[in-house]
Scaffold this motif. Structure first.
Motif, PDB file in Angstrom:
ATOM      1  N   LEU A   1       0.814  -1.202   0.000  1.00 18.55           N
ATOM      2  CA  LEU A   1       0.000   0.000   0.000  1.00 18.55           C
ATOM      3  C   LEU A   1       0.854   1.262   0.000  1.00 18.55           C
ATOM      4  N   GLY A   2       2.141   1.041  -0.036  1.00 20.21           N
ATOM      5  CA  GLY A   2       3.080   2.136  -0.233  1.00 20.21           C
ATOM      6  C   GLY A   2       2.910   3.296   0.716  1.00 20.21           C
ATOM      7  N   ALA A   3       2.876   4.471   0.151  1.00 13.05           N
ATOM      8  CA  ALA A   3       2.814   5.694   0.939  1.00 13.05           C
ATOM      9  C   ALA A   3       1.407   6.041   1.400  1.00 13.05           C
ATOM     10  N   PHE A   4       0.426   5.175   1.105  1.00 11.06           N
ATOM     11  CA  PHE A   4      -0.963   5.486   1.426  1.00 11.06           C
ATOM     12  C   PHE A   4      -1.417   4.973   2.782  1.00 11.06           C
ATOM     13  N   ALA A   5      -0.638   4.079   3.403  1.00 14.71           N
ATOM     14  CA  ALA A   5      -1.084   3.471   4.658  1.00 14.71           C
ATOM     15  C   ALA A   5       0.106   3.024   5.483  1.00 14.71           C
ATOM     16  N   THR A   6      -0.138   2.832   6.764  1.00 24.06           N
ATOM     17  CA  THR A   6       0.858   2.238   7.650  1.00 24.06           C
ATOM     18  C   THR A   6       0.318   0.902   8.133  1.00 24.06           C
ATOM     19  N   TRP A   7       1.213  -0.035   8.401  1.00 25.16           N
ATOM     20  CA  TRP A   7       0.824  -1.333   8.931  1.00 25.16           C
ATOM     21  C   TRP A   7       2.072  -2.021   9.441  1.00 25.16           C
ATOM     22  N   GLU A   8       1.873  -3.055  10.202  1.00 23.86           N
ATOM     23  CA  GLU A   8       2.980  -3.839  10.742  1.00 23.86           C
ATOM     24  C   GLU A   8       2.751  -5.307  10.415  1.00 23.86           C
ATOM     25  N   VAL A   9       3.822  -6.053  10.276  1.00 28.96           N
ATOM     26  CA  VAL A   9       3.702  -7.491  10.094  1.00 28.96           C
ATOM     27  C   VAL A   9       3.176  -8.071  11.395  1.00 28.96           C
ATOM     28  N   PRO A  10       2.048  -8.765  11.356  1.00 27.91           N
ATOM     29  CA  PRO A  10       1.483  -9.299  12.600  1.00 27.91           C
ATOM     30  C   PRO A  10       2.321 -10.453  13.126  1.00 27.91           C
ATOM     31  N   PRO A  11       2.485 -10.542  14.441  1.00 30.57           N
ATOM     32  CA  PRO A  11       3.262 -11.648  15.015  1.00 30.57           C
ATOM     33  C   PRO A  11       2.482 -12.965  14.987  1.00 30.57           C
ATOM     34  N   GLY A  12       1.221 -12.904  14.664  1.00 28.44           N
ATOM     35  CA  GLY A  12       0.366 -14.088  14.589  1.00 28.44           C
ATOM     36  C   GLY A  12      -1.028 -13.643  14.222  1.00 28.44           C
ATOM     37  N   GLY A  13      -1.944 -14.551  14.226  1.00 23.07           N
ATOM     38  CA  GLY A  13      -3.322 -14.193  13.949  1.00 23.07           C
ATOM     39  C   GLY A  13      -3.708 -14.402  12.506  1.00 23.07           C
ATOM     40  N   LEU A  14      -4.778 -13.738  12.107  1.00 22.59           N
ATOM     41  CA  LEU A  14      -5.367 -13.962  10.799  1.00 22.59           C
ATOM     42  C   LEU A  14      -5.543 -12.691   9.978  1.00 22.59           C
ATOM     43  N   PHE A  15      -5.116 -11.535  10.516  1.00 24.42           N
ATOM     44  CA  PHE A  15      -5.438 -10.273   9.875  1.00 24.42           C
ATOM     45  C   PHE A  15      -4.263  -9.306   9.886  1.00 24.42           C
ATOM     46  N   PHE A  16      -4.237  -8.453   8.852  1.00 22.91           N
ATOM     47  CA  PHE A  16      -3.420  -7.243   8.862  1.00 22.91           C
ATOM     48  C   PHE A  16      -4.345  -6.118   9.277  1.00 22.91           C
ATOM     49  N   TRP A  17      -3.838  -5.181  10.056  1.00 18.65           N
ATOM     50  CA  TRP A  17      -4.557  -3.959  10.400  1.00 18.65           C
ATOM     51  C   TRP A  17      -3.787  -2.832   9.762  1.00 18.65           C
ATOM     52  N   ALA A  18      -4.406  -2.122   8.837  1.00 17.38           N
ATOM     53  CA  ALA A  18      -3.751  -1.021   8.132  1.00 17.38           C
ATOM     54  C   ALA A  18      -4.504   0.266   8.423  1.00 17.38           C
ATOM     55  N   THR A  19      -3.778   1.355   8.451  1.00 18.45           N
ATOM     56  CA  THR A  19      -4.385   2.666   8.660  1.00 18.45           C
ATOM     57  C   THR A  19      -4.002   3.562   7.496  1.00 18.45           C
ATOM     58  N   LEU A  20      -5.018   4.055   6.806  1.00 14.21           N
ATOM     59  CA  LEU A  20      -4.801   4.952   5.677  1.00 14.21           C
ATOM     60  C   LEU A  20      -4.338   6.308   6.183  1.00 14.21           C
ATOM     61  N   LYS A  21      -3.702   7.061   5.300  1.00 19.75           N
ATOM     62  CA  LYS A  21      -3.277   8.412   5.669  1.00 19.75           C
ATOM     63  C   LYS A  21      -4.474   9.236   6.110  1.00 19.75           C
ATOM     64  N   ALA A  22      -4.208  10.219   6.934  1.00 21.66           N
ATOM     65  CA  ALA A  22      -5.265  11.089   7.466  1.00 21.66           C
ATOM     66  C   ALA A  22      -6.128  11.630   6.342  1.00 21.66           C
ATOM     67  N   GLY A  23      -7.425  11.606   6.586  1.00 23.30           N
ATOM     68  CA  GLY A  23      -8.365  12.145   5.629  1.00 23.30           C
ATOM     69  C   GLY A  23      -8.860  11.158   4.591  1.00 23.30           C
TER      70      GLY A  23
END
Length: 87
Positions: A1-23
């Motif tokens: 998602l490049g410069a449009f979002a932040t996220w971290e590699v999850p240490p486990g689980g089933l999902f990525f949680w990403a946050t889009l840039k403000a607005g």
């Protein structure tokens, strides 16, 4: 998602949680994504009131192959580069 979002590699689980840039709105992104056969859950479904996570999304990777996940994320990136997603 490049410069449009932040996220971290999850240490486990089933999902990525990403946050889009403000607005940027996860709901607006979802509308475009569904048109291209991509589905995710907007983050607002996971908080009381929902507004705190209006720019967040939960991406499930439990049923997708690595190649399918990469393809889906590439499509989301294409949408983010070309769409107007104001919150």
């Amino acid at each position: 998602l490049g410069a449009f979002a932040t996220w971290e590699v999850p240490p486990g689980g089933l999902f990525f949680w990403a946050t889009l840039k403000a607005g940027m709105s996860a709901d607006a992104l979802l509308g475009h994504a569904v048109e291209r056969n991509i589905l995710f859950t907007p983050g607002r479904h996971f908080t009381p009131g929902g507004e705190a996570c209006a720019s967040s999304l939960r991406l499930n990777f439990s049923h997708a192959s690595e190649a399918d996940a990469d393809r889906g994320l590439a499509i989301l990136g294409d949408i983010l580069r070309g769409a107007e997603l104001a919150a």
